[in-house]
Design a protein around this motif. Structure first.
Motif, PDB file in Angstrom:
ATOM      1  N   GLU A   1      -9.769  13.456  -4.030  1.00  0.00           N
ATOM      2  CA  GLU A   1      -9.760  14.727  -3.314  1.00  0.00           C
ATOM      3  C   GLU A   1      -9.591  14.495  -1.824  1.00  0.00           C
ATOM      4  OE1 GLU A   1     -12.464  18.260  -4.183  1.00  0.00           O
ATOM      5  OE2 GLU A   1     -13.489  16.516  -5.036  1.00  0.00           O
ATOM      6  N   PRO A   2      -8.788  15.318  -1.149  1.00  0.00           N
ATOM      7  CA  PRO A   2      -8.629  15.154   0.303  1.00  0.00           C
ATOM      8  C   PRO A   2      -9.957  15.284   1.048  1.00  0.00           C
ATOM      9  CG  PRO A   2      -7.027  16.723  -0.547  1.00  0.00           C
ATOM     10  CD  PRO A   2      -7.925  16.376  -1.687  1.00  0.00           C
ATOM     11  N   LYS A   3     -10.841  16.161   0.571  1.00  0.00           N
ATOM     12  CA  LYS A   3     -12.108  16.376   1.285  1.00  0.00           C
ATOM     13  C   LYS A   3     -12.956  15.108   1.298  1.00  0.00           C
ATOM     14  CE  LYS A   3     -12.757  21.337   0.980  1.00  0.00           C
ATOM     15  NZ  LYS A   3     -13.374  22.437   0.225  1.00  0.00           N
ATOM     16  N   GLY A   4     -12.996  14.421   0.150  1.00  0.00           N
ATOM     17  CA  GLY A   4     -13.735  13.171   0.079  1.00  0.00           C
ATOM     18  C   GLY A   4     -13.134  12.125   0.997  1.00  0.00           C
ATOM     19  N   GLU A   5     -11.802  12.100   1.067  1.00  0.00           N
ATOM     20  CA  GLU A   5     -11.132  11.140   1.948  1.00  0.00           C
ATOM     21  C   GLU A   5     -11.512  11.394   3.398  1.00  0.00           C
ATOM     22  OE1 GLU A   5      -6.956  11.456   1.265  1.00  0.00           O
ATOM     23  OE2 GLU A   5      -6.994  10.306  -0.597  1.00  0.00           O
ATOM     24  N   VAL A   6     -11.493  12.677   3.791  1.00  0.00           N
ATOM     25  CA  VAL A   6     -11.811  13.028   5.180  1.00  0.00           C
ATOM     26  C   VAL A   6     -13.250  12.630   5.502  1.00  0.00           C
ATOM     27  CG1 VAL A   6     -12.136  14.954   6.780  1.00  0.00           C
ATOM     28  CG2 VAL A   6     -10.117  14.872   5.331  1.00  0.00           C
ATOM     29  N   LEU A   7     -14.151  12.857   4.549  1.00  0.00           N
ATOM     30  CA  LEU A   7     -15.551  12.490   4.753  1.00  0.00           C
ATOM     31  C   LEU A   7     -15.687  10.982   4.964  1.00  0.00           C
ATOM     32  CD1 LEU A   7     -18.468  13.481   4.814  1.00  0.00           C
ATOM     33  CD2 LEU A   7     -18.567  13.118   2.344  1.00  0.00           C
TER      34      LEU A   7
ATOM     35  N   LEU B   1       0.840  -1.184   0.000  1.00  0.00           N
ATOM     36  CA  LEU B   1       0.000   0.000   0.000  1.00  0.00           C
ATOM     37  C   LEU B   1       0.882   1.244   0.000  1.00  0.00           C
ATOM     38  CD1 LEU B   1      -2.598  -1.110   2.681  1.00  0.00           C
ATOM     39  CD2 LEU B   1      -2.928  -1.101   0.211  1.00  0.00           C
ATOM     40  N   THR B   2       0.738   2.070  -1.036  1.00  0.00           N
ATOM     41  CA  THR B   2       1.509   3.311  -1.076  1.00  0.00           C
ATOM     42  C   THR B   2       0.540   4.474  -1.227  1.00  0.00           C
ATOM     43  OG1 THR B   2       1.850   2.817  -3.400  1.00  0.00           O
ATOM     44  CG2 THR B   2       3.715   2.451  -1.933  1.00  0.00           C
ATOM     45  N   GLY B   3       0.871   5.593  -0.596  1.00  0.00           N
ATOM     46  CA  GLY B   3       0.000   6.763  -0.625  1.00  0.00           C
ATOM     47  C   GLY B   3      -1.248   6.531   0.190  1.00  0.00           C
ATOM     48  N   GLY B   4      -2.257   7.378   0.008  1.00  0.00           N
ATOM     49  CA  GLY B   4      -3.534   7.194   0.694  1.00  0.00           C
ATOM     50  C   GLY B   4      -3.475   7.511   2.173  1.00  0.00           C
ATOM     51  N   ARG B   5      -4.524   7.155   2.856  1.00  0.00           N
ATOM     52  CA  ARG B   5      -4.641   7.386   4.295  1.00  0.00           C
ATOM     53  C   ARG B   5      -4.826   6.070   5.001  1.00  0.00           C
ATOM     54  NH1 ARG B   5      -6.853  12.782   5.625  1.00  0.00           N
ATOM     55  NH2 ARG B   5      -6.757  13.833   3.643  1.00  0.00           N
ATOM     56  N   LEU B   6      -4.240   5.960   6.190  1.00  0.00           N
ATOM     57  CA  LEU B   6      -4.366   4.742   6.956  1.00  0.00           C
ATOM     58  C   LEU B   6      -4.843   5.090   8.355  1.00  0.00           C
ATOM     59  CD1 LEU B   6      -3.147   1.657   6.440  1.00  0.00           C
ATOM     60  CD2 LEU B   6      -1.890   2.343   8.438  1.00  0.00           C
ATOM     61  N   PHE B   7      -5.856   4.419   8.846  1.00  0.00           N
ATOM     62  CA  PHE B   7      -6.289   4.661  10.229  1.00  0.00           C
ATOM     63  C   PHE B   7      -6.851   3.385  10.814  1.00  0.00           C
ATOM     64  CE2 PHE B   7     -10.910   4.978   9.592  1.00  0.00           C
ATOM     65  CZ  PHE B   7     -10.957   5.073   8.212  1.00  0.00           C
TER      66      PHE B   7
ATOM     67  N   ASN C   1     -11.200   4.782  -2.892  1.00  0.00           N
ATOM     68  CA  ASN C   1     -10.886   3.366  -2.924  1.00  0.00           C
ATOM     69  C   ASN C   1     -10.567   2.944  -1.497  1.00  0.00           C
ATOM     70  OD1 ASN C   1     -10.332   0.892  -3.896  1.00  0.00           O
ATOM     71  ND2 ASN C   1      -8.324   1.414  -4.745  1.00  0.00           N
ATOM     72  N   VAL C   2     -11.331   2.014  -0.949  1.00  0.00           N
ATOM     73  CA  VAL C   2     -11.169   1.669   0.476  1.00  0.00           C
ATOM     74  C   VAL C   2     -10.834   0.182   0.626  1.00  0.00           C
ATOM     75  CG1 VAL C   2     -12.208   1.820   2.764  1.00  0.00           C
ATOM     76  CG2 VAL C   2     -12.994   3.350   0.963  1.00  0.00           C
TER      77      VAL C   2
ATOM     78  N   GLU D   1     -25.068  14.921   3.679  1.00  0.00           N
ATOM     79  CA  GLU D   1     -24.840  16.248   4.241  1.00  0.00           C
ATOM     80  C   GLU D   1     -23.399  16.687   4.037  1.00  0.00           C
ATOM     81  OE1 GLU D   1     -26.227  16.705   8.366  1.00  0.00           O
ATOM     82  OE2 GLU D   1     -28.162  16.088   7.507  1.00  0.00           O
ATOM     83  N   GLY D   2     -22.478  15.744   4.227  1.00  0.00           N
ATOM     84  CA  GLY D   2     -21.059  16.046   4.042  1.00  0.00           C
ATOM     85  C   GLY D   2     -20.754  16.434   2.608  1.00  0.00           C
ATOM     86  N   LEU D   3     -21.396  15.761   1.651  1.00  0.00           N
ATOM     87  CA  LEU D   3     -21.147  16.044   0.233  1.00  0.00           C
ATOM     88  C   LEU D   3     -21.623  17.447  -0.141  1.00  0.00           C
ATOM     89  CD1 LEU D   3     -22.050  12.628  -1.390  1.00  0.00           C
ATOM     90  CD2 LEU D   3     -19.803  13.697  -1.327  1.00  0.00           C
ATOM     91  N   LYS D   4     -22.734  17.869   0.479  1.00  0.00           N
ATOM     92  CA  LYS D   4     -23.269  19.200   0.205  1.00  0.00           C
ATOM     93  C   LYS D   4     -22.252  20.274   0.603  1.00  0.00           C
ATOM     94  CE  LYS D   4     -27.878  18.276   1.162  1.00  0.00           C
ATOM     95  NZ  LYS D   4     -28.780  18.420   2.305  1.00  0.00           N
ATOM     96  N   ASN D   5     -21.561  20.039   1.713  1.00  0.00           N
ATOM     97  CA  ASN D   5     -20.644  21.053   2.237  1.00  0.00           C
ATOM     98  C   ASN D   5     -19.257  20.988   1.612  1.00  0.00           C
ATOM     99  OD1 ASN D   5     -22.715  21.751   3.921  1.00  0.00           O
ATOM    100  ND2 ASN D   5     -22.024  20.395   5.559  1.00  0.00           N
ATOM    101  N   LEU D   6     -19.060  20.071   0.698  1.00  0.00           N
ATOM    102  CA  LEU D   6     -17.725  19.927   0.102  1.00  0.00           C
ATOM    103  C   LEU D   6     -17.307  21.186  -0.654  1.00  0.00           C
ATOM    104  CD1 LEU D   6     -17.207  16.320  -1.291  1.00  0.00           C
ATOM    105  CD2 LEU D   6     -16.130  17.425   0.651  1.00  0.00           C
TER     106      LEU D   6
END
Lengths: 241, 240
Positions: free
Chosen positions: B202-208, B153-159, B187-188, B235-240
Motif C-alpha cells: 500500500e502507498p500509505k504504508g510506504e509513506v509511513l 531494482l524495479t518499482g518501489g520507492r527510492l530515497f 520490503n526495504v 500512531e501512523g498505523l492508527k491513522n492509515l
C-alpha cells in the motif's frame, strides 16, 4: 577632526554584532551563514566529488576550489556588476589558500571540494565573513579538517588601531586609514591570510595582531557554538551508535 | 552520590564520555590517551579532525562523524544508478565521490554472449542493488551482482539519507529496520551509501516507512530512538 570615538559607539577592540548559523542550504552537502554587522555571507560546500576538467585532478589528494561572489544588490550604493571581476578572483584565490592548510583530503584522491561564498549584503570585511562562513560550511559537510578558520579585519584610522572596520570607517578620507584582513587557526594561532591596504608601522602591526588574536578567539567560539547548535535538542541526551 | 558509589560505578564499566565536538577541539590531554579514528595527536593533546560525536572508552578516544559523503568499502551492499554502458561493463553512480563499475563477469549468473546488447541487462537510469568487491587505493570501485538478494531494482520507492546515519537506520542486529519492515509490511533495502529502496503493498504504508526513516536520520544522535520510532509507527498505523 580626529577619529577618537567610533561612530557606532563600539570600543576600539570590539567587533560588530555576529550571528552564525549552520545548515541553511538544504541541497548543499554543508552550508553556513555568517553575519557581522551588516555584512552577510552564505557559504555552500559540495563534495568531495569528481573533478573536471581532468587535468586539475591530483592523484595524491583532493583539492579545494573557492568562489567568492558579491551579489549585484549587495553593495553600499552602486550596483555591483555580476560575474567574476579582478577583485573577486583575487579574493577567491586568497580564500582558497586560507582554507587549504586545515583540510585533509588525502583519503579522497582525484576529487574536488567546491566552496561557494555568496554575499547578500556587504559593509566591509566581506572576505573575512566569507572565510568564517566557509570554514563552518566545510565542517558541516563532514570534511576532515584539523581546525576551523576564523578571520577578522584590523586597521587604523588616524592614530587609533581598530578591529573590524565597517565601510564608513574604511572610507574616511581626511585621515590616514589602513585596513588589514587576517585569518587564523584559533587553536594554534597560525596565520593563514594577511593582506593590507594602507600603511602600518612595525609597532602598529604588532599591536593590531594582538587585538586580532583576542577577536579571533571570540569569533571562533561563536562558530563552534553554531556548529554544535545544529545537534542540540531539548533534554534528550546525545548518544553514540 | 557518595564517593563509594562513584567508585563502584567506574568499576562496573569503563568510563565512557560522549559529546558533540567540532574540528580542532581538544578532546583529551596527556599521553595516557590514544588517538583513534577521526582524531590526531598534537604533542600531548588529542584533537578532533572533523565535526562529530566523540567517544572516550577507557584510553581510546574516537570520533564518529555526523555528516559527510559515503566512503566506499569492500563488501558493502550499495544501491546505484547505471549512468553509462561501455564495452567492458556498466558505469554506476553510487552516490559518492567516485563512480563504480560492474564488469561483464560479475553482472549476472547467466552467460553474456560476445555481441550481446548490454542495455538489455541493465539500461541507463536503472537502479541496482550490488556488492562492492574491490576498492583500490585510487578508489577504482568494482561492483558485483552475483550473490543472494543482489538484483536490479524495479518499482518501489527510492530515497536518500546521509550515509553516516545508515547504522542507526539498521539498528543493533538489524532491530530497527526489522521493526519498520514488520509494522509497515514493506520490503526495504538499505544501501551503505545512504540510498534506500522500499516496496510495499500500500502507498500509505510506504509513506509511513519513508517518514520513519527520515525521522531516524534527523534524530540519529539522540537517545531513546527505538522507542520514539515505535511510537511514531504505531500512531501512523492508527491513522492509515
Amino acid at each position: 577632526m580626529a577619529y577618537t570615538k567610533r561612530h557606532d559607539g563600539r570600543k576600539f577592540d570590539e567587533t560588530r554584532e555576529i550571528t552564525a548559523k549552520v545548515g541553511v542550504i538544504k541541497n548543499a552537502d554543508g552550508s553556513a551563514y555568517f553575519k557581522i554587522g551588516s555584512t552577510e555571507a552564505y557559504a555552500a560546500v559540495y563534495g568531495p566529488r569528481e573533478l573536471y576538467p581532468s587535468f586539475l585532478k591530483d592523484p595524491s589528494r583532493g583539492v579545494i576550489r573557492c568562489y567568492y561572489n558579491m551579489l549585484p544588490f549587495s553593495g553600499m550604493g552602486e550596483r555591483v556588476r555580476p560575474g567574476p571581476s579582478r577583485r573577486s578572483k583575487e579574493i577567491s584565490y586568497v580564500t582558497e589558500k586560507a582554507l587549504q592548510p586545515v583540510i585533509n583530503l588525502e583519503d579522497f584522491p582525484n576529487t574536488v571540494v567546491d566552496v561557494y561564498i555568496e554575499l547578500t549584503e556587504t559593509d566591509a570585511g566581506s572576505r573575512c565573513a566569507g572565510i568564517c562562513a566557509a570554514a563552518m560550511a566545510l565542517a558541516d559537510a563532514g570534511i576532515p579538517m584539523r581546525d576551523i578558520v576564523t578571520a577578522v579585519s584590523a586597521g587604523k584610522v588616524g592614530k587609533n588601531i581598530l578591529i573590524d572596520l565597517d565601510y564608513s570607517e574604511e572610507a574616511i578620507d581626511d585621515e590616514p586609514v589602513a585596513d588589514m584582513p587576517v585569518a587564523m587557526l584559533p587553536r594554534t594561532k597560525e596565520v593563514v591570510l594577511l593582506q593590507m591596504d594602507g600603511q602600518l608601522s612595525e609597532k602598529e602591526l604588532a599591536d593590531a595582531l594582538v587585538m586580532v588574536q583576542k577577536a579571533i578567539d571570540k569569533i571562533a567560539n561563536i562558530q563552534r557554538e553554531a556548529l554544535k547548535a545544529k545537534f542540540a535538542d531539548g533534554d534528550r541526551n546525545v548518544i553514540g551508535e | 552520590m557518595s564517593d563509594v558509589e562513584v567508585q563502584q560505578a567506574t568499576e562496573v564499566a569503563p568510563v565512557e564520555i560522549k559529546r558533540i565536538v567540532v574540528p580542532g577541539e581538544v578532546l583529551a590531554e596527556g599521553m595516557d590517551y590514544l588517538p583513534g579514528e577521526g582524531t590526531f595527536r598534537d604533542n600531548n593533546q588529542i584533537i578532533a579532525n572533523a565535526l562529530g560525536l566523540m567517544i572516550i572508552r577507557g584510553r581510546l578516544v574516537k570520533l564518529i562523524p555526523l555528516s559527510g559523503k559515503y566512503m566506499p568499502k569492500r563488501d558493502d551492499i550499495v544501491i546505484g544508478m547505471v549512468t553509462d554502458i561501455t564495452s567492458k561493463g556498466w558505469i554506476v553512480d553510487i552516490n559518492c565521490a567516485y563512480h563504480a563499475m560492474i564488469t561483464l563477469r560479475d553482472a549476472t549468473a547467466e552467460f553474456i554472449p560476445k555481441e550481446a546488447d548490454l542495455s538489455k541487462y541493465f539500461n541507463i537510469g536503472e537502479y541496482v542493488l550490488a556488492r562492492i568487491v574491490k576498492v583500490t587505493s585510487q578508489k577504482l570501485i568494482d561492483l558485483s551482482l552475483r550473490g543472494p538478494r543482489l538484483m536490479k531494482l524495479t518499482g518501489g520507492r527510492l530515497f536518500e539519507i546521509n550515509p553516516t546515519k545508515v547504522p542507526r537506520v539498521i539498528g543493533k542486529k538489524a532491530s530497527m529496520i526489522t521493526m519498520i519492515k514488520e509494522k509497515t509490511a514493506c520490503n526495504v533495502f538499505v544501501g551503505q551509501n545512504g540510498l534506500i529502496w522500499l516496496n510495499g503493498n500500500e502507498p500509505k504504508g510506504e509513506v509511513l516507512a519513508v517518514n520513519a526513516i527520515l525521522k531516524i536520520e534527523r534524530e540519529s544522535h539522540l537517545s531513546g530512538l527505538t522507542e520514539e520510532i515505535e511510537k511514531f509507527l504505531d500512531e501512523g498505523l492508527k491513522n492509515l
